[in-house]
Design a protein around this motif. Structure first.
Motif, PDB file in Angstrom:
ATOM      1  N   SER A 161       0.860  -1.187   0.000  1.00  0.00           N
ATOM      2  CA  SER A 161       0.000   0.000   0.000  1.00  0.00           C
ATOM      3  C   SER A 161       0.894   1.233   0.000  1.00  0.00           C
ATOM      4  CB  SER A 161      -0.890   0.013   1.244  1.00  0.00           C
ATOM      5  OG  SER A 161      -0.081   0.052   2.422  1.00  0.00           O
ATOM      6  N   ASP A 162       0.442   2.284  -0.678  1.00  0.00           N
ATOM      7  CA  ASP A 162       1.228   3.523  -0.778  1.00  0.00           C
ATOM      8  C   ASP A 162       0.295   4.711  -0.552  1.00  0.00           C
ATOM      9  OD1 ASP A 162       3.050   5.496  -1.315  1.00  0.00           O
ATOM     10  OD2 ASP A 162       3.406   4.924  -3.408  1.00  0.00           O
ATOM     11  N   PHE A 163       0.315   5.236   0.673  1.00  0.00           N
ATOM     12  CA  PHE A 163      -0.521   6.358   1.086  1.00  0.00           C
ATOM     13  C   PHE A 163       0.435   7.528   1.321  1.00  0.00           C
ATOM     14  CE2 PHE A 163      -2.898   9.076   3.889  1.00  0.00           C
ATOM     15  CZ  PHE A 163      -4.246   8.772   3.755  1.00  0.00           C
ATOM     16  N   GLU A 164       0.313   8.601   0.517  1.00  0.00           N
ATOM     17  CA  GLU A 164       1.320   9.657   0.548  1.00  0.00           C
ATOM     18  C   GLU A 164       0.703  11.051   0.654  1.00  0.00           C
ATOM     19  OE1 GLU A 164       4.604   9.519  -2.134  1.00  0.00           O
ATOM     20  OE2 GLU A 164       4.464   7.349  -2.444  1.00  0.00           O
ATOM     21  N   TYR A 165       1.572  12.058   0.512  1.00  0.00           N
ATOM     22  CA  TYR A 165       1.138  13.454   0.578  1.00  0.00           C
ATOM     23  C   TYR A 165       0.085  13.748  -0.482  1.00  0.00           C
ATOM     24  CZ  TYR A 165       5.481  13.857   3.254  1.00  0.00           C
ATOM     25  OH  TYR A 165       6.487  13.686   4.167  1.00  0.00           O
ATOM     26  N   ASP A 166       0.242  13.167  -1.674  1.00  0.00           N
ATOM     27  CA  ASP A 166      -0.730  13.434  -2.730  1.00  0.00           C
ATOM     28  C   ASP A 166      -2.081  12.807  -2.416  1.00  0.00           C
ATOM     29  OD1 ASP A 166      -0.984  14.845  -5.242  1.00  0.00           O
ATOM     30  OD2 ASP A 166      -1.296  12.892  -6.191  1.00  0.00           O
ATOM     31  N   THR A 167      -2.061  11.695  -1.670  1.00  0.00           N
ATOM     32  CA  THR A 167      -3.314  11.096  -1.209  1.00  0.00           C
ATOM     33  C   THR A 167      -4.087  12.101  -0.363  1.00  0.00           C
ATOM     34  OG1 THR A 167      -2.089   9.000  -1.030  1.00  0.00           O
ATOM     35  CG2 THR A 167      -4.307   9.071  -0.094  1.00  0.00           C
ATOM     36  N   VAL A 168      -3.383  12.743   0.564  1.00  0.00           N
ATOM     37  CA  VAL A 168      -3.997  13.730   1.450  1.00  0.00           C
ATOM     38  C   VAL A 168      -4.463  14.950   0.655  1.00  0.00           C
ATOM     39  CG1 VAL A 168      -3.573  15.282   3.399  1.00  0.00           C
ATOM     40  CG2 VAL A 168      -2.643  12.953   3.422  1.00  0.00           C
ATOM     41  N   LYS A 169      -3.640  15.401  -0.270  1.00  0.00           N
ATOM     42  CA  LYS A 169      -3.985  16.573  -1.092  1.00  0.00           C
ATOM     43  C   LYS A 169      -5.246  16.320  -1.911  1.00  0.00           C
ATOM     44  CE  LYS A 169      -2.158  19.441  -4.852  1.00  0.00           C
ATOM     45  NZ  LYS A 169      -0.998  19.649  -5.771  1.00  0.00           N
ATOM     46  N   LYS A 170      -5.306  15.164  -2.568  1.00  0.00           N
ATOM     47  CA  LYS A 170      -6.467  14.847  -3.393  1.00  0.00           C
ATOM     48  C   LYS A 170      -7.696  14.594  -2.524  1.00  0.00           C
ATOM     49  CE  LYS A 170      -4.642  14.822  -7.617  1.00  0.00           C
ATOM     50  NZ  LYS A 170      -3.204  14.963  -7.374  1.00  0.00           N
ATOM     51  N   GLY A 171      -7.502  14.027  -1.337  1.00  0.00           N
ATOM     52  CA  GLY A 171      -8.619  13.818  -0.420  1.00  0.00           C
ATOM     53  C   GLY A 171      -9.228  15.136   0.022  1.00  0.00           C
ATOM     54  N   LYS A 172      -8.373  16.112   0.312  1.00  0.00           N
ATOM     55  CA  LYS A 172      -8.865  17.428   0.711  1.00  0.00           C
ATOM     56  C   LYS A 172      -9.664  18.078  -0.406  1.00  0.00           C
ATOM     57  CE  LYS A 172      -7.343  21.679   2.973  1.00  0.00           C
ATOM     58  NZ  LYS A 172      -6.180  22.430   3.527  1.00  0.00           N
ATOM     59  N   ALA A 173      -9.219  17.881  -1.656  1.00  0.00           N
ATOM     60  CA  ALA A 173      -9.936  18.439  -2.803  1.00  0.00           C
ATOM     61  C   ALA A 173     -11.320  17.816  -2.944  1.00  0.00           C
ATOM     62  CB  ALA A 173      -9.123  18.218  -4.079  1.00  0.00           C
ATOM     63  N   ARG A 174     -11.482  16.605  -2.394  1.00  0.00           N
ATOM     64  CA  ARG A 174     -12.782  15.931  -2.422  1.00  0.00           C
ATOM     65  C   ARG A 174     -13.570  16.173  -1.126  1.00  0.00           C
ATOM     66  NH1 ARG A 174     -11.859   9.777  -3.704  1.00  0.00           N
ATOM     67  NH2 ARG A 174     -14.153   9.818  -3.817  1.00  0.00           N
ATOM     68  N   GLY A 175     -13.060  17.055  -0.283  1.00  0.00           N
ATOM     69  CA  GLY A 175     -13.786  17.423   0.915  1.00  0.00           C
ATOM     70  C   GLY A 175     -13.534  16.563   2.128  1.00  0.00           C
ATOM     71  N   ARG A 176     -12.448  15.797   2.120  1.00  0.00           N
ATOM     72  CA  ARG A 176     -12.145  14.911   3.248  1.00  0.00           C
ATOM     73  C   ARG A 176     -10.733  15.189   3.752  1.00  0.00           C
ATOM     74  NH1 ARG A 176     -13.769   9.609   5.064  1.00  0.00           N
ATOM     75  NH2 ARG A 176     -13.030   9.572   7.224  1.00  0.00           N
TER      76      ARG A 176
END
Length: 206
Positions: free
Chosen positions: A96-111
């Motif tokens: 599994s690869d959960f990174e800074y971009d995961t967080v960035k894209k999640g925020k863009a989706r409201g999470r």
């Protein structure tokens, strides 16, 4: 056994001459299988190239973009389908690869995604992988190791650590040692890795 030298690659490396890569002394390659519920554009091509040139594929990794445990499990099922289609064995490790971009894209989706979400989503993803009888692993840099993961979760899976400062600061089976490597057969920079004693890497999740 002795440590092995390898690389990890994705579609960003473009066309790869795997014969030259093998001749350059690369023992193994960790391939990006995909992201979200999409396959990496070069995944099947890279699997074929490695197989034809006797480059070991001990593992693949999946870049997570989920914002719920249900999405994490859906991403895992997509990953499994791609691994099966590629003809890789059950002995493969899925990281599994959960990174800074995961967080960035999640925020863009409201999470907003923090330590709790990283741990829960990673656990859900790897649970699906484990149920399909593949070995499970977690990829992380030092920042995320310290601040985003439950250590018990990491302890239950094979660990791949990104640490560019010499020997690994934390126990791991795989270490990414740099991102600016140069390897014949690959244009531009490539991530470099060490595989520590492959006899120890078959640790199943609990």
């Amino acid at each position: 056994m002795a440590n092995k030298n390898g690389i990890d690659i994705s579609e960003h490396q473009g066309s790869v001459n795997f014969k030259k890569v093998k001749n350059a002394g690369v023992d193994f390659a960790i391939l990006r299988e995909g992201y979200r519920q999409s396959v990496d554009d070069r995944f099947f091509e890279y699997v074929k190239g490695c197989k034809e040139n006797n480059i070991d594929i001990p593992a693949v990794y999946h870049f997570m973009y989920c914002i719920s445990e249900d999405e994490a499990r859906a991403e895992a099922r997509s990953c499994i389908r791609n691994i099966e289609r590629a003809g890789l064995p059950k002995t493969i490790i899925v990281f599994s690869d959960f990174e800074y971009d995961t967080v960035k894209k999640g925020k863009a989706r409201g999470r907003n995604l923090g330590r709790s979400e990283c741990t829960k989503f990673t656990a859900a993803f790897l649970d699906e992988i484990h149920k399909a009888d593949y070995f499970t692993g977690i990829y992380s840099n030092i920042d995320y190791y310290k601040n985003m993961y439950d250590k018990d979760l990491i302890g239950n899976h094979i660990f791949w650590l990104a640490d560019y400062t010499g020997a690994p600061d934390y126990e791991c089976i795989f270490q990414k040692t740099g991102s600016k490597g140069k390897v014949s057969g690959i244009s531009g920079d490539v991530d470099m890795d060490i595989w520590y004693d492959a006899n120890k890497n078959k640790k199943e999740s609990t």
